[in-house]
Scaffold this motif. Structure first.
Motif, PDB file in Angstrom:
ATOM      1  N   HIS A  21       0.810  -1.212   0.000  1.00  0.00           N
ATOM      2  CA  HIS A  21       0.000   0.000   0.000  1.00  0.00           C
ATOM      3  C   HIS A  21       0.846   1.266   0.000  1.00  0.00           C
ATOM      4  CE1 HIS A  21      -3.408   2.621   0.749  1.00  0.00           C
ATOM      5  NE2 HIS A  21      -2.747   3.150   1.767  1.00  0.00           N
ATOM      6  N   THR A  22       1.918   1.275   0.828  1.00  0.00           N
ATOM      7  CA  THR A  22       2.708   2.494   0.961  1.00  0.00           C
ATOM      8  C   THR A  22       4.112   2.142   1.435  1.00  0.00           C
ATOM      9  OG1 THR A  22       2.715   4.720   1.940  1.00  0.00           O
ATOM     10  CG2 THR A  22       2.094   2.913   3.384  1.00  0.00           C
ATOM     11  N   ASP A  23       5.041   3.071   1.256  1.00  0.00           N
ATOM     12  CA  ASP A  23       6.389   2.891   1.785  1.00  0.00           C
ATOM     13  C   ASP A  23       6.358   2.940   3.313  1.00  0.00           C
ATOM     14  OD1 ASP A  23       7.653   2.718  -0.695  1.00  0.00           O
ATOM     15  OD2 ASP A  23       7.967   4.888  -0.814  1.00  0.00           O
ATOM     16  N   PHE A  24       7.247   2.162   3.917  1.00  0.00           N
ATOM     17  CA  PHE A  24       7.415   2.171   5.364  1.00  0.00           C
ATOM     18  C   PHE A  24       8.860   2.549   5.640  1.00  0.00           C
ATOM     19  CE2 PHE A  24       8.317   0.489   9.509  1.00  0.00           C
ATOM     20  CZ  PHE A  24       7.149   0.712  10.232  1.00  0.00           C
ATOM     21  N   GLY A  25       9.048   3.727   6.238  1.00  0.00           N
ATOM     22  CA  GLY A  25      10.415   4.193   6.439  1.00  0.00           C
ATOM     23  C   GLY A  25      10.733   4.640   7.838  1.00  0.00           C
ATOM     24  N   GLY A  26       9.776   4.566   8.738  1.00  0.00           N
ATOM     25  CA  GLY A  26      10.014   5.008  10.105  1.00  0.00           C
ATOM     26  C   GLY A  26       8.972   6.024  10.535  1.00  0.00           C
ATOM     27  N   VAL A  27       8.783   6.128  11.825  1.00  0.00           N
ATOM     28  CA  VAL A  27       7.665   6.879  12.386  1.00  0.00           C
ATOM     29  C   VAL A  27       7.673   8.352  12.003  1.00  0.00           C
ATOM     30  CG1 VAL A  27       8.861   7.351  14.550  1.00  0.00           C
ATOM     31  CG2 VAL A  27       6.356   7.245  14.510  1.00  0.00           C
ATOM     32  N   ASN A  28       8.831   8.925  11.747  1.00  0.00           N
ATOM     33  CA  ASN A  28       8.898  10.361  11.492  1.00  0.00           C
ATOM     34  C   ASN A  28       8.747  10.732  10.028  1.00  0.00           C
ATOM     35  OD1 ASN A  28       9.367  11.101  14.224  1.00  0.00           O
ATOM     36  ND2 ASN A  28      11.507  10.476  14.026  1.00  0.00           N
ATOM     37  N   LEU A  29       8.624   9.772   9.145  1.00  0.00           N
ATOM     38  CA  LEU A  29       8.519  10.074   7.728  1.00  0.00           C
ATOM     39  C   LEU A  29       7.068  10.318   7.334  1.00  0.00           C
ATOM     40  CD1 LEU A  29      11.038   7.624   6.040  1.00  0.00           C
ATOM     41  CD2 LEU A  29      11.377   9.986   6.732  1.00  0.00           C
ATOM     42  N   PRO A  30       6.840  11.246   6.381  1.00  0.00           N
ATOM     43  CA  PRO A  30       5.465  11.521   5.953  1.00  0.00           C
ATOM     44  C   PRO A  30       4.839  10.292   5.297  1.00  0.00           C
ATOM     45  CG  PRO A  30       7.055  12.582   4.493  1.00  0.00           C
ATOM     46  CD  PRO A  30       7.832  12.068   5.669  1.00  0.00           C
ATOM     47  N   ASN A  31       3.550  10.123   5.513  1.00  0.00           N
ATOM     48  CA  ASN A  31       2.762   9.031   4.941  1.00  0.00           C
ATOM     49  C   ASN A  31       3.127   7.656   5.482  1.00  0.00           C
ATOM     50  OD1 ASN A  31       1.356  10.875   3.220  1.00  0.00           O
ATOM     51  ND2 ASN A  31       3.107  10.828   1.813  1.00  0.00           N
ATOM     52  N   ASN A  32       3.984   7.604   6.500  1.00  0.00           N
ATOM     53  CA  ASN A  32       4.300   6.304   7.096  1.00  0.00           C
ATOM     54  C   ASN A  32       3.053   5.751   7.794  1.00  0.00           C
ATOM     55  OD1 ASN A  32       6.734   4.548   7.580  1.00  0.00           O
ATOM     56  ND2 ASN A  32       5.953   4.663   9.666  1.00  0.00           N
ATOM     57  N   PRO A  33       2.740   4.459   7.617  1.00  0.00           N
ATOM     58  CA  PRO A  33       1.528   3.895   8.240  1.00  0.00           C
ATOM     59  C   PRO A  33       1.734   3.612   9.726  1.00  0.00           C
ATOM     60  CG  PRO A  33       2.684   2.190   7.022  1.00  0.00           C
ATOM     61  CD  PRO A  33       3.429   3.474   6.767  1.00  0.00           C
ATOM     62  N   ASN A  34       1.805   4.692  10.521  1.00  0.00           N
ATOM     63  CA  ASN A  34       2.117   4.549  11.944  1.00  0.00           C
ATOM     64  C   ASN A  34       1.048   3.786  12.713  1.00  0.00           C
ATOM     65  OD1 ASN A  34       4.537   6.053  11.715  1.00  0.00           O
ATOM     66  ND2 ASN A  34       3.367   7.960  11.763  1.00  0.00           N
ATOM     67  N   TYR A  35      -0.147   3.680  12.148  1.00  0.00           N
ATOM     68  CA  TYR A  35      -1.203   2.945  12.836  1.00  0.00           C
ATOM     69  C   TYR A  35      -0.857   1.470  13.008  1.00  0.00           C
ATOM     70  CZ  TYR A  35      -2.549   1.947   7.957  1.00  0.00           C
ATOM     71  OH  TYR A  35      -2.559   1.572   6.632  1.00  0.00           O
ATOM     72  N   LEU A  36       0.066   0.954  12.211  1.00  0.00           N
ATOM     73  CA  LEU A  36       0.442  -0.454  12.351  1.00  0.00           C
ATOM     74  C   LEU A  36       1.073  -0.739  13.708  1.00  0.00           C
ATOM     75  CD1 LEU A  36       1.897  -1.183   8.795  1.00  0.00           C
ATOM     76  CD2 LEU A  36      -0.370  -1.784   9.689  1.00  0.00           C
ATOM     77  N   TYR A  37       1.824   0.230  14.256  1.00  0.00           N
ATOM     78  CA  TYR A  37       2.404   0.035  15.587  1.00  0.00           C
ATOM     79  C   TYR A  37       1.300  -0.195  16.618  1.00  0.00           C
ATOM     80  CZ  TYR A  37       6.553   2.387  13.579  1.00  0.00           C
ATOM     81  OH  TYR A  37       7.628   2.743  12.816  1.00  0.00           O
ATOM     82  N   ILE A 173       4.071  -5.503   7.366  1.00  0.00           N
ATOM     83  CA  ILE A 173       5.245  -4.829   6.796  1.00  0.00           C
ATOM     84  C   ILE A 173       6.120  -5.862   6.102  1.00  0.00           C
ATOM     85  CG2 ILE A 173       7.292  -3.427   7.273  1.00  0.00           C
ATOM     86  CD1 ILE A 173       5.848  -2.560   9.889  1.00  0.00           C
ATOM     87  N   TYR A 174       6.555  -5.539   4.891  1.00  0.00           N
ATOM     88  CA  TYR A 174       7.495  -6.395   4.168  1.00  0.00           C
ATOM     89  C   TYR A 174       8.861  -5.728   4.150  1.00  0.00           C
ATOM     90  CZ  TYR A 174      10.018  -8.707   0.423  1.00  0.00           C
ATOM     91  OH  TYR A 174      10.983  -9.377  -0.304  1.00  0.00           O
ATOM     92  N   THR A 175       9.886  -6.485   4.542  1.00  0.00           N
ATOM     93  CA  THR A 175      11.271  -6.013   4.459  1.00  0.00           C
ATOM     94  C   THR A 175      12.103  -7.060   3.742  1.00  0.00           C
ATOM     95  OG1 THR A 175      11.063  -4.812   6.552  1.00  0.00           O
ATOM     96  CG2 THR A 175      13.295  -5.233   5.733  1.00  0.00           C
ATOM     97  N   SER A 195      -1.821 -21.391  -5.931  1.00  0.00           N
ATOM     98  CA  SER A 195      -0.973 -20.237  -6.224  1.00  0.00           C
ATOM     99  C   SER A 195      -0.872 -19.405  -4.954  1.00  0.00           C
ATOM    100  CB  SER A 195      -1.554 -19.380  -7.360  1.00  0.00           C
ATOM    101  OG  SER A 195      -2.759 -18.746  -6.968  1.00  0.00           O
ATOM    102  N   VAL A 196       0.198 -18.630  -4.845  1.00  0.00           N
ATOM    103  CA  VAL A 196       0.376 -17.747  -3.695  1.00  0.00           C
ATOM    104  C   VAL A 196       0.847 -16.388  -4.187  1.00  0.00           C
ATOM    105  CG1 VAL A 196       1.510 -17.360  -1.471  1.00  0.00           C
ATOM    106  CG2 VAL A 196       1.025 -19.701  -2.227  1.00  0.00           C
ATOM    107  N   SER A 197       0.118 -15.353  -3.822  1.00  0.00           N
ATOM    108  CA  SER A 197       0.528 -13.973  -4.021  1.00  0.00           C
ATOM    109  C   SER A 197       0.669 -13.329  -2.648  1.00  0.00           C
ATOM    110  CB  SER A 197      -0.486 -13.214  -4.881  1.00  0.00           C
ATOM    111  OG  SER A 197      -0.703 -13.866  -6.107  1.00  0.00           O
ATOM    112  N   PHE A 198       1.171 -12.094  -2.615  1.00  0.00           N
ATOM    113  CA  PHE A 198       1.511 -11.471  -1.331  1.00  0.00           C
ATOM    114  C   PHE A 198       1.084 -10.014  -1.326  1.00  0.00           C
ATOM    115  CE2 PHE A 198       4.440  -8.963   1.274  1.00  0.00           C
ATOM    116  CZ  PHE A 198       4.340  -9.604   2.497  1.00  0.00           C
ATOM    117  N   TYR A 199       0.645  -9.544  -0.163  1.00  0.00           N
ATOM    118  CA  TYR A 199       0.289  -8.136   0.012  1.00  0.00           C
ATOM    119  C   TYR A 199       0.734  -7.675   1.394  1.00  0.00           C
ATOM    120  CZ  TYR A 199      -2.617  -4.068   1.093  1.00  0.00           C
ATOM    121  OH  TYR A 199      -3.052  -2.819   1.475  1.00  0.00           O
ATOM    122  N   ALA A 200       1.284  -6.477   1.472  1.00  0.00           N
ATOM    123  CA  ALA A 200       1.635  -5.853   2.750  1.00  0.00           C
ATOM    124  C   ALA A 200       1.139  -4.416   2.753  1.00  0.00           C
ATOM    125  CB  ALA A 200       3.145  -5.885   2.976  1.00  0.00           C
ATOM    126  N   ILE A 201       0.803  -3.930   3.932  1.00  0.00           N
ATOM    127  CA  ILE A 201       0.451  -2.520   4.056  1.00  0.00           C
ATOM    128  C   ILE A 201       1.678  -1.655   3.760  1.00  0.00           C
ATOM    129  CG2 ILE A 201      -0.341  -0.703   5.602  1.00  0.00           C
ATOM    130  CD1 ILE A 201      -2.523  -2.663   4.879  1.00  0.00           C
TER     131      ILE A 201
END
Length: 208
Positions: A21-37, A173-175, A195-201
């Motif tokens: 869905h979106t990039d995950f780069g850390g709590v202080n970055l804009p648009n980070n999905p902080n709700y996952l914490y 989160i996918y890393t 079949s297997v596909s993958f999705y992460a927030i």
């Protein structure tokens, strides 16, 4: 929702179509999905009930938009939705610490017959290392193994209900390089998923 490819490595024998869905780069970055914490709701955070409720609503809205788009991209109907379990054995968490899985289940119920609820098809029975912790936390015993090839099969029970199904495996989160998700994908393939596909927030913009 952005497509990407999960490449083969020692954990995974075939390329897998992924989405996030979106990039995950850390709590202080804009648009980070902080709700996952907040959906993890671990005791050392002490989130308020209002924050948790808002986080559940954010996840729900994202899934209602993204899951149909993912399904259209894959072209599989129905899709069986599985969730990567948390690092510790399932029976060590209370329901309020499993809100991510609950949010996925609620979205599936709303979306209807195009999605099959397989959120409990992968059950962790043995603790593994929590990989996202940067430093030790007082009072938290981060026991268990770091990721290794076959860790999903060794520490989880996988339902026979995945056999012959088109599966969408979901994680928060996918890393790349952690390989928990790759190993879980391979476990589903080996179990007999069609079949297997993958999705992460979130998909991290760094490696650790």
């Amino acid at each position: 929702m952005t497509p990407f490819t999960i490449e083969t490595n020692q954990y995974l024998t075939q390329e897998t179509q992924g989405f996030y869905h979106t990039d995950f780069g850390g709590v202080n970055l804009p648009n980070n999905p902080n709700y996952l914490y907040k959906l993890k709701n671990d005791p050392h955070h002490n989130w308020s009930d209002d924050w948790i409720r808002q986080s559940q609503e954010q996840l729900y809205r994202v899934l209602l938009i993204d899951l149909p788009e993912v399904q259209n991209h894959i072209g599989k109907n129905p899709l069986t939705i599985c969730v990567v379990p948390r690092a510790k054995a399932d029976n060590t968490y209370n329901p309020n610490q499993l809100l991510f899985k609950a949010g996925v289940r609620n979205a599936i119920i709303t979306l209807g017959n195009s999605f099959i609820d397989g959120t409990n098809y992968i059950q962790r029975h043995t603790n593994t290392k929590t990989t996202h912790l940067r430093q030790p936390i007082d009072g938290y015993n981060n026991d268990g193994s770091n990721p290794y090839v076959g860790i999903t099969n060794a520490t989880c029970n996988i339902s026979n209900n995945v056999v012959g199904k088109d599966v969408l495996l979901i994680d928060d989160i996918y890393t790349r390089t952690v390989n928990i998700d790759e190993d879980a994908i391979q476990a589903l393939i080996s179990k007999g998923a069609k079949s297997v596909s993958f999705y992460a927030i979130g998909k991290t913009v760094f490696n650790h």
